[in-house]
Scaffold this motif. Structure first.
Motif, mmCIF file in Angstrom:
data_model
loop_
_atom_site.group_PDB
_atom_site.id
_atom_site.type_symbol
_atom_site.label_atom_id
_atom_site.label_comp_id
_atom_site.label_asym_id
_atom_site.label_seq_id
_atom_site.Cartn_x
_atom_site.Cartn_y
_atom_site.Cartn_z
ATOM 1 N N GLY A 76 0.783 -1.216 0.000
ATOM 2 C CA GLY A 76 0.000 0.000 0.000
ATOM 3 C C GLY A 76 0.820 1.273 0.000
ATOM 4 N N GLY A 77 2.086 1.185 -0.363
ATOM 5 C CA GLY A 77 2.980 2.340 -0.362
ATOM 6 C C GLY A 77 4.050 2.267 0.703
ATOM 7 N N SER A 78 3.993 1.271 1.581
ATOM 8 C CA SER A 78 4.946 1.179 2.699
ATOM 9 C C SER A 78 6.394 1.107 2.231
ATOM 10 C CB SER A 78 4.649 -0.054 3.560
ATOM 11 O OG SER A 78 3.659 0.213 4.498
ATOM 12 N N ILE A 79 6.642 0.341 1.172
ATOM 13 C CA ILE A 79 8.026 0.110 0.752
ATOM 14 C C ILE A 79 8.680 1.409 0.282
ATOM 15 C CG2 ILE A 79 9.463 -1.064 -0.965
ATOM 16 C CD1 ILE A 79 7.548 -3.460 -0.718
ATOM 17 N N THR A 97 3.872 11.170 -1.781
ATOM 18 C CA THR A 97 3.060 10.070 -1.277
ATOM 19 C C THR A 97 1.650 10.538 -0.951
ATOM 20 O OG1 THR A 97 3.124 8.147 0.202
ATOM 21 C CG2 THR A 97 3.688 10.288 1.167
ATOM 22 N N LEU A 98 0.852 9.610 -0.435
ATOM 23 C CA LEU A 98 -0.574 9.841 -0.234
ATOM 24 C C LEU A 98 -0.947 9.834 1.240
ATOM 25 C CD1 LEU A 98 -2.008 7.542 -3.058
ATOM 26 C CD2 LEU A 98 -1.443 9.982 -3.182
ATOM 27 N N SER A 99 -2.230 10.053 1.513
ATOM 28 C CA SER A 99 -2.742 10.154 2.873
ATOM 29 C C SER A 99 -2.604 8.868 3.666
ATOM 30 C CB SER A 99 -4.211 10.591 2.844
ATOM 31 O OG SER A 99 -4.918 10.005 1.780
ATOM 32 N N SER A 100 -2.325 7.757 2.996
ATOM 33 C CA SER A 100 -2.087 6.493 3.709
ATOM 34 C C SER A 100 -0.773 6.499 4.476
ATOM 35 C CB SER A 100 -2.087 5.326 2.723
ATOM 36 O OG SER A 100 -1.164 5.551 1.672
ATOM 37 N N LEU A 101 0.033 7.526 4.317
ATOM 38 C CA LEU A 101 1.337 7.612 4.988
ATOM 39 C C LEU A 101 1.220 7.321 6.482
ATOM 40 C CD1 LEU A 101 4.392 8.509 4.805
ATOM 41 C CD2 LEU A 101 3.567 10.796 5.439
ATOM 42 N N ALA A 102 0.243 7.922 7.151
ATOM 43 C CA ALA A 102 0.104 7.741 8.598
ATOM 44 C C ALA A 102 -0.624 6.458 8.963
ATOM 45 C CB ALA A 102 -0.623 8.942 9.204
ATOM 46 N N VAL A 103 -1.402 5.926 8.032
ATOM 47 C CA VAL A 103 -2.210 4.738 8.312
ATOM 48 C C VAL A 103 -1.365 3.467 8.327
ATOM 49 C CG1 VAL A 103 -4.030 3.264 7.350
ATOM 50 C CG2 VAL A 103 -4.336 5.744 7.420
ATOM 51 N N TYR A 168 -4.778 -1.532 3.586
ATOM 52 C CA TYR A 168 -4.746 -0.337 4.422
ATOM 53 C C TYR A 168 -4.177 0.890 3.703
ATOM 54 C CZ TYR A 168 -6.566 -3.094 8.150
ATOM 55 O OH TYR A 168 -7.400 -3.876 8.900
ATOM 56 N N GLY A 169 -4.102 0.814 2.376
ATOM 57 C CA GLY A 169 -3.831 2.019 1.599
ATOM 58 C C GLY A 169 -5.091 2.869 1.535
ATOM 59 N N THR A 170 -4.983 4.020 0.878
ATOM 60 C CA THR A 170 -6.098 4.971 0.845
ATOM 61 C C THR A 170 -7.381 4.357 0.292
ATOM 62 O OG1 THR A 170 -5.193 5.761 -1.248
ATOM 63 C CG2 THR A 170 -4.680 7.043 0.707
ATOM 64 N N LEU A 171 -7.264 3.609 -0.794
ATOM 65 C CA LEU A 171 -8.462 3.092 -1.458
ATOM 66 C C LEU A 171 -9.127 1.985 -0.649
ATOM 67 C CD1 LEU A 171 -7.107 3.011 -5.128
ATOM 68 C CD2 LEU A 171 -7.870 4.952 -3.731
ATOM 69 N N HIS A 172 -8.332 1.220 0.060
ATOM 70 C CA HIS A 172 -8.863 0.163 0.918
ATOM 71 C C HIS A 172 -9.632 0.766 2.091
ATOM 72 C CE1 HIS A 172 -7.876 -3.331 3.909
ATOM 73 N NE2 HIS A 172 -9.115 -3.392 3.488
ATOM 74 N N VAL A 173 -9.026 1.734 2.782
ATOM 75 C CA VAL A 173 -9.675 2.338 3.948
ATOM 76 C C VAL A 173 -10.974 3.019 3.546
ATOM 77 C CG1 VAL A 173 -9.434 4.085 5.759
ATOM 78 C CG2 VAL A 173 -7.515 2.585 5.213
ATOM 79 N N ALA A 174 -10.967 3.719 2.408
ATOM 80 C CA ALA A 174 -12.188 4.396 1.958
ATOM 81 C C ALA A 174 -13.324 3.406 1.744
ATOM 82 C CB ALA A 174 -11.907 5.165 0.666
ATOM 83 N N MET A 175 -13.043 2.303 1.064
ATOM 84 C CA MET A 175 -14.093 1.326 0.777
ATOM 85 C C MET A 175 -14.592 0.645 2.050
ATOM 86 S SD MET A 175 -15.094 1.238 -2.369
ATOM 87 C CE MET A 175 -15.859 -0.368 -2.601
ATOM 88 N N GLU A 176 -13.702 0.315 2.958
ATOM 89 C CA GLU A 176 -14.132 -0.348 4.187
ATOM 90 C C GLU A 176 -14.897 0.599 5.096
ATOM 91 O OE1 GLU A 176 -14.225 -3.472 4.927
ATOM 92 O OE2 GLU A 176 -13.233 -4.069 3.062
ATOM 93 N N ARG A 251 -23.582 9.631 6.973
ATOM 94 C CA ARG A 251 -23.030 10.845 7.577
ATOM 95 C C ARG A 251 -21.575 10.724 8.001
ATOM 96 N NH1 ARG A 251 -28.004 13.216 11.315
ATOM 97 N NH2 ARG A 251 -29.517 13.448 9.601
ATOM 98 N N ASP A 252 -21.127 9.524 8.321
ATOM 99 C CA ASP A 252 -19.750 9.348 8.793
ATOM 100 C C ASP A 252 -18.788 8.938 7.681
ATOM 101 O OD1 ASP A 252 -20.519 9.931 11.408
ATOM 102 O OD2 ASP A 252 -21.105 7.850 11.781
ATOM 103 N N VAL A 253 -19.262 8.877 6.444
ATOM 104 C CA VAL A 253 -18.419 8.433 5.340
ATOM 105 C C VAL A 253 -17.846 9.665 4.628
ATOM 106 C CG1 VAL A 253 -18.347 7.136 3.185
ATOM 107 C CG2 VAL A 253 -19.731 6.307 5.082
ATOM 108 N N GLU A 254 -16.621 10.001 4.996
ATOM 109 C CA GLU A 254 -15.912 11.144 4.404
ATOM 110 C C GLU A 254 -14.433 10.774 4.308
ATOM 111 O OE1 GLU A 254 -15.102 15.929 5.182
ATOM 112 O OE2 GLU A 254 -16.550 14.831 6.408
ATOM 113 N N PHE A 255 -13.874 10.932 3.125
ATOM 114 C CA PHE A 255 -12.487 10.492 2.918
ATOM 115 C C PHE A 255 -11.866 11.301 1.781
ATOM 116 C CE2 PHE A 255 -8.998 7.956 1.410
ATOM 117 C CZ PHE A 255 -8.519 7.307 2.527
ATOM 118 N N TYR A 256 -10.624 11.742 1.992
ATOM 119 C CA TYR A 256 -9.893 12.508 0.977
ATOM 120 C C TYR A 256 -8.564 11.821 0.673
ATOM 121 C CZ TYR A 256 -13.279 16.044 2.219
ATOM 122 O OH TYR A 256 -14.455 16.699 2.457
ATOM 123 N N ILE A 257 -8.198 11.858 -0.572
ATOM 124 C CA ILE A 257 -6.920 11.292 -0.973
ATOM 125 C C ILE A 257 -6.012 12.464 -1.356
ATOM 126 C CG2 ILE A 257 -7.846 10.834 -3.298
ATOM 127 C CD1 ILE A 257 -5.859 8.480 -3.451
#
Length: 329
Positions: A76-79, A97-103, A168-176, A251-257
């Motif tokens: 998911g970008g870790s490497i 890199t993307l917002s998944s950096l901290a995730v 646990y990259g950005t696209l995975h977290v958004a969908m889950e 209402r709780d589904v909000e996500f930015y890449i």
């Protein structure tokens, strides 16, 4: 200080002096050679979309080639993130890199895996893009609305496959995040980046994908994909008719890449200042803003201090989401 400590300090002095001289030399001549900008994903995704116009602009401003290096090795970008975090702090290795950096470090801890890097090892230079993700499906799919998709998923739990840029990259977290709110179970199919996941959606390997507007716009305009909902708090200019999840009752589904430029955190202050100044100049160039606008992903520049504050707030929300999602695999 006792004799042993004094001897240890004396022994370390030549190394410290050499290190200081190396950094001082780098500061005086920067940049004296090519700069590498690591993108921890394959070509075709949001980080790559941000990196290439920025690299071209920085080349002109700094007077040295800025080479985009796609380090897509999974995770998911870790490497790629880890590679940049461990790089020499001399200004010659940057990271887009993307917002998944901290995730991703939190996901490693969640699964009791070795943590590949810590966010503190990287210093923000500038935010470049910040788009809400959009839910895309093939144009041939039977779902015309988000409600169609949810109704079908409830009838077939775990059967509708969706792609992502990795666990646990950005696209995975958004969908889950969406699936948890909707009370549905989907089948996660991870890829090495958003580009391969997009190809899989076009080829029919997966049936859904959360992705940035810039990577979807042309496919939607060509009639190859359909978008069902927008993870942002508001509708966006590139897809003005597309409703947000919040409008549709989630209402709780909000996500930015977002995509941002980073360097190793031990970077000397004069080099950091030079890079911040170069980015501030780059974002004023019409060709850069036109490139992003044409892709449907408008410039969302923040300088380092503002970016750091934004990132702290956004990361806290994403980490909380990951902990809520838990071990979904």
């Amino acid at each position: 200080m006792n004799r042993r400590q004094l001897l240890q300090a004396a022994a370390a002095l030549p190394l410290a002096q050499a290190s200081f001289s190396k950094i001082a030399g780098a500061q005086g001549a920067y940049p004296a050679r090519n700069i590498t900008m690591i993108v921890p994903f394959p070509a075709g995704g949001q980080a790559d979309l941000a990196a290439r116009p920025v690299a071209q602009a920085l080349e002109k401003i700094l007077g040295k080639p800025v080479i985009v290096d796609n380090r897509a090795g999974g995770g998911g970008g870790s490497i790629g993130n880890a590679l940049a975090a461990r790089a020499e702090p001399d200004g010659y290795t940057l990271l887009m890199t993307l917002s998944s950096l901290a995730v991703l470090p939190e996901a490693d801890r969640l699964f009791d895996r070795p943590v590949q890097y810590e966010v503190a090892q990287l210093a923000p230079i500038a935010r470049v893009l910040a788009d809400p993700t959009l839910l895309a499906v093939p144009a041939s799919a039977p779902w015309k609305t988000l409600q169609d998709f949810v109704d079908d998923a409830k009838k077939r739990p775990g059967e509708i496959p969706y792609g992502s840029s990795g666990p646990y990259g950005t696209l995975h977290v958004a969908m889950e995040m969406f699936a948890a709110s909707a009370g549905i179970k989907l089948l996660h199919v991870p890829f090495r980046g958003a580009g391969p996941a997009l190809t899989a959606l076009l080829g029919g390997t997966v049936q859904a994908l959360a992705s940035a507007p810039g990577t979807l716009k042309q496919q939607v305009e060509d009639g190859k994909m359909r978008v069902l909902a927008n993870w942002g708090a508001e509708r966006i200019a590139s897809f003005p008719e597309l409703p947000t999840f919040k409008e549709l009752g989630y209402r709780d589904v909000e996500f930015y890449i977002w995509a941002g430029l980073f360097a190793p955190s031990a970077l000397p202050a004069p080099i950091m200042t030079r890079l911040r100044e170069a980015m501030a100049e780059a974002v004023r160039r019409p060709e850069l803003t036109a490139s992003f606008a044409a892709a449907g992903s408008p410039l969302a520049y923040l300088d380092a201090p503002e970016f750091a504050r934004f990132m702290a707030e956004d990361s806290a929300r994403l980490i909380a989401a990951v902990k809520t999602i838990g071990k979904v695999e």
